[in-house]
Motif scaffolding. Structure first.
Motif, mmCIF file in Angstrom:
data_model
loop_
_atom_site.group_PDB
_atom_site.id
_atom_site.type_symbol
_atom_site.label_atom_id
_atom_site.label_comp_id
_atom_site.label_asym_id
_atom_site.label_seq_id
_atom_site.Cartn_x
_atom_site.Cartn_y
_atom_site.Cartn_z
ATOM 1 N N PRO A 449 0.826 -1.218 0.000
ATOM 2 C CA PRO A 449 0.000 0.000 0.000
ATOM 3 C C PRO A 449 0.857 1.263 0.000
ATOM 4 C CG PRO A 449 -0.893 -1.599 1.535
ATOM 5 C CD PRO A 449 0.416 -2.153 1.063
ATOM 6 N N ALA A 450 0.536 2.181 -0.888
ATOM 7 C CA ALA A 450 1.304 3.424 -1.014
ATOM 8 C C ALA A 450 0.633 4.538 -0.221
ATOM 9 C CB ALA A 450 1.399 3.821 -2.480
ATOM 10 N N SER A 451 1.444 5.481 0.239
ATOM 11 C CA SER A 451 0.891 6.636 0.939
ATOM 12 C C SER A 451 0.043 7.452 -0.032
ATOM 13 C CB SER A 451 2.015 7.515 1.485
ATOM 14 O OG SER A 451 2.750 6.826 2.468
ATOM 15 N N PRO A 452 -1.095 7.925 0.419
ATOM 16 C CA PRO A 452 -1.963 8.693 -0.472
ATOM 17 C C PRO A 452 -1.322 10.011 -0.883
ATOM 18 C CG PRO A 452 -2.748 8.809 1.787
ATOM 19 C CD PRO A 452 -1.646 7.799 1.776
ATOM 20 N N ALA A 453 -1.565 10.398 -2.115
ATOM 21 C CA ALA A 453 -1.074 11.696 -2.588
ATOM 22 C C ALA A 453 -1.929 12.799 -1.983
ATOM 23 C CB ALA A 453 -1.128 11.746 -4.106
ATOM 24 N N GLY A 454 -1.282 13.868 -1.612
ATOM 25 C CA GLY A 454 -2.019 15.005 -1.050
ATOM 26 C C GLY A 454 -2.499 14.695 0.350
ATOM 27 N N ILE A 668 -2.371 10.955 8.032
ATOM 28 C CA ILE A 668 -2.779 11.710 6.843
ATOM 29 C C ILE A 668 -4.304 11.691 6.776
ATOM 30 C CG2 ILE A 668 -2.633 11.908 4.340
ATOM 31 C CD1 ILE A 668 0.015 10.452 4.448
ATOM 32 N N TRP A 669 -4.876 12.893 6.744
ATOM 33 C CA TRP A 669 -6.330 13.042 6.668
ATOM 34 C C TRP A 669 -6.730 13.389 5.237
ATOM 35 C CZ3 TRP A 669 -9.574 12.948 11.162
ATOM 36 C CH2 TRP A 669 -8.885 12.789 12.369
ATOM 37 N N ARG A 670 -7.921 13.002 4.882
ATOM 38 C CA ARG A 670 -8.438 13.339 3.563
ATOM 39 C C ARG A 670 -8.618 14.862 3.456
ATOM 40 N NH1 ARG A 670 -11.257 9.590 0.716
ATOM 41 N NH2 ARG A 670 -11.969 8.632 2.660
ATOM 42 N N GLY A 671 -8.358 15.391 2.259
ATOM 43 C CA GLY A 671 -8.562 16.819 2.034
ATOM 44 C C GLY A 671 -7.299 17.617 2.284
ATOM 45 N N ALA A 672 -7.362 18.914 1.928
ATOM 46 C CA ALA A 672 -6.193 19.779 2.058
ATOM 47 C C ALA A 672 -6.126 20.347 3.460
ATOM 48 C CB ALA A 672 -6.297 20.908 1.040
#
Length: 672
Positions: A449-454, A668-672
């Motif tokens: 599993p890769a770290s999510p972008a952004g 890491i949370w979803r969104g900016a």
């Protein structure tokens, strides 16, 4: 007896079968018949005191009664009579004897004593022995099948085996595929002639290109090592008895000293012996080395009618260190009008189901200058496929899904000396054995599993605070936006302390000098803070560096990692393994897709290679597995209740005999 003198076993002018039988169901009858029907060019003498003739041949009561010379005796009589039979051979001047009979060292102390007696009388009489307790010999080039079954196809592989069945299976497969062997030797108990003798013999045999050796143990280690070091031909080994109980089984089978498998692996690697892991690989590797020429490099192009087969081939090629290099633009242009317009010009090159032999031929002609190896995959009933491939070319041929057409074309290729493999994995694995390690790339690893972008990256202090609010034990920590604040906080927490860079953009703090441990004074903290900021800004000038986290030094414990990654297809995946800075290097982790149970959590702990460390290793106390299971389940609960969390990385987590503590974290949370 020199190497050439072993010719008495494989190129005798005459053979006596001691124990020849009139009864078709007996082995003495079958072996005599095989020698006769196999077309042995010399004289054949059945030896049996109770028969006048067998299979139309005059029978003699004793080998000493044969009026002419006898080069080879094949002995198939009860074990207790074998010493006298070998003594008779010595008196007759027989140079070599193959003792099929069992009941010797493999049968216990009495059998061992009997075997030693056979060896004694053989030496006194100048008779060399193969066996006892063996399946004989078969040389198709000087047609002599003193074995069973009767197989006569000539080939390039000498099969030497301490197991008659393993060796016979190899002969059978080579025969079925119209490839044949150069010779087959069943070693049995190796009372005299052994694997070392035969490596030296077949290394000089003009009909042998590859020596395939099934081993359970080595009789003369130093001489064996010299033989494989001096061998000018490839040696493929299937070494059995690798596990503790397999080792016991090997030592009881033919009384072979199985030895430590790790030592064998080191030996084979040092002398570039090709080691097969399975009997299937034993066959495939020998086949490839016998009929393929070593390619000049590792660049391979897969040409296929099956996308699925090509993907399997690509996976295997990358794991084996081959370079599935992208299709050059020049070659892609050259294929215009040659392949279907809807075919994707890439590597693998899928010609689709519209392909035919002429299309393969045209592609191969254009592609050869760009690659070292052509991986030709016929994934459909491609008629005339055999006309496309070339004996001796740097090509590996894989044919599957072709039904009756495949059978016809495969036979044609094999008769032309072109090996065909039935699956992509087998073909590519076999091909890879032709390349020395220095010509291979570093093997590709399977994807994880890769770290999510952004996404939004909270600071380290925010991550630790969030975890504490959800039941995780974390190190005592404080955020410091300046060197002075860091010194003040360190005095509050008490020395020694740790200092860690706090930046959402720097995932691996150690890589930029962003971790300092065991700081014992305010002066050390101030200096470390200033140096850390300078180093981090130099390494990552684009990073948002907020300051540093000052924390108490965690007590020494076992470093583990706990993690969660939200897979785009399957949702949250929980990870547990050995932690620290080497986690990505060793990947000693176990994973589970949610939902998971407490039993799953404990199972994950047992799955990692470092599992013994959890139970206490070399005097260290065992860790608190109950606390680890609690932490794994808490992590799973966070993933289920916080769908906006994309990833959690807790590393290191220090596990103790009682409890645990999180020393570092990234969320890491979803969104900016």
């Amino acid at each position: 007896m020199g190497v050439q003198q072993l010719d008495a076993f494989f190129r005798p002018r005459s053979v006596a079968v001691i124990g020849a039988s009139e009864s078709p169901e007996k082995l003495g009858h079958e072996i005599l018949r095989n020698i006769l029907e196999g077309g042995f060019p010399g004289a054949i003498y059945p030896i049996n005191p109770k028969s006048e003739t067998i299979l139309g041949l005059q029978c003699f009561k004793n080998v000493k009664e044969v009026p002419d010379g006898v080069d080879l005796a094949v002995i198939i009589i009860p074990a207790r009579f074998v010493p006298q039979a070998v003594a008779d051979c010595g008196e007759k001047g027989v140079q070599a004897a193959v003792v099929i009979t069992g009941g010797f060292s493999e049968a216990g102390p009495e059998g061992e004593a009997l075997q030693q007696e056979v060896v004694r009388v053989a030496r006194e009489g100048g008779v060399r022995l193969i066996g006892p307790n063996c399946q004989g010999v078969n040389n198709p080039y000087h047609p002599l099948c003193a074995s069973w079954p009767l197989l006569q196809r000539q080939g390039r592989v000498a099969v030497i085996s301490q197991s008659g069945t393993v060796g016979a299976a190899m002969m059978d497969w080579f025969s079925d595929e119209e490839l044949g062997v150069s010779c087959f030797v069943s070693l049995g108990n190796r009372a005299d002639v052994d694997e070392t003798d035969l490596i030296r013999y077949f290394d000089q045999d003009p009909n042998t290109r590859v020596i395939a050796l099934y081993l359970e143990g080595i009789k003369r280690p130093a001489e064996f090592r010299r033989a494989i070091d001096e061998a000018g031909k490839p040696v493929v080994v299937l070494k059995a008895g690798r596990t503790p109980r397999g080792k016991v089984a090997a030592e009881s089978h033919t009384k072979s000293l199985a030895g430590a498998d790790a030592v064998y692996s080191s030996l084979f690697k040092a002398h570039r012996v090709v080691r097969a892991e399975t009997i299937q690989e034993f066959y495939d590797f020998a086949k490839a080395l016998a009929y393929l020429n070593p390619p000049p490099g590792n660049r391979i192009l897969f040409i296929t009618t099956s996308g699925g087969a090509a993907i399997l081939a690509t996976d295997t090629a990358e794991r084996e260190g081959l370079d599935v290099a992208p299709l050059p633009a020049e070659l892609a242009d050259a294929l215009e009008g040659v392949i279907p317009a809807h075919a994707i010009r890439a590597n693998p090159l899928d010609l689709t189901g519209d392909a035919h032999a002429a299309m393969y031929q045209a592609v191969l002609e254009r592609a050869r200058p760009y690659y070292d190896i052509m991986g030709i995959i016929f994934g459909d009933p491609v008629a005339d496929a055999s006309t496309v491939v070339t004996p001796g070319a740097h090509e590996v041929v894989i044919f599957l899904g072709g039904a009756d057409v495949e059978k016809v074309e495969r036979k044609k290729m094999h008769l032309n000396g072109i090996p065909v493999f039935p699956t992509p994995e087998r073909g590519v694995r076999a091909l890879a054995q032709l390349l020395p390690p220095e010509k291979k790339r570093k093997p590709a690893r399977t994807t994880v599993p890769a770290s999510p972008a952004g996404g939004r990256h909270p600071s380290l202090s925010e991550c630790l605070e969030f975890l504490e609010n959800h039941g995780f034990e974390c190190v005592c920590h404080r955020f410091a936006e300046s060197p002075g604040k860091a010194v003040h906080l360190a005095n509050q927490l008490g020395f020694p302390v740790a200092l860690k860079i706090d930046s959402p953009d720097i995932l691996h703090k150690s890589d930029v000098g962003g971790v300092r441990l065991g700081l014992r004074s305010g002066q050390e903290v101030r200096k470390a803070y200033e140096e850390m900021m300078e180093s981090a800004r130099k390494a990552r000038p684009d990073a948002d560096i907020r300051g540093a986290v000052v924390s108490c030094m965690a007590s020494a414990g076992l470093e583990v990692i706990l993690g969660m990654n939200r897979d785009p297809q399957f949702g949250p995946v929980i990870l547990f393994g050995l932690g620290g800075v080497t986690v990505e290097l060793f990947r000693d982790v176990a994973m589970r897709i949610l939902p998971i149970t407490r039993e799953d959590a404990f199972a994950m702990m047992e799955e990692i290679q470092a599992a013994p460390l959890l139970d206490g290793y070399r005097g260290a106390p065992p860790v608190d597995k109950e606390a680890l299971a609690d932490a794994i389940l808490k992590l799973a609960h966070l993933a289920e209740t916080h769908e906006d969390i994309m990833e959690i990385d807790l590393n290191p987590v220090f596990a103790y005999s009682e409890g645990l503590v999180v020393a570092d974290a990234r969320i890491i949370w979803r969104g900016a």
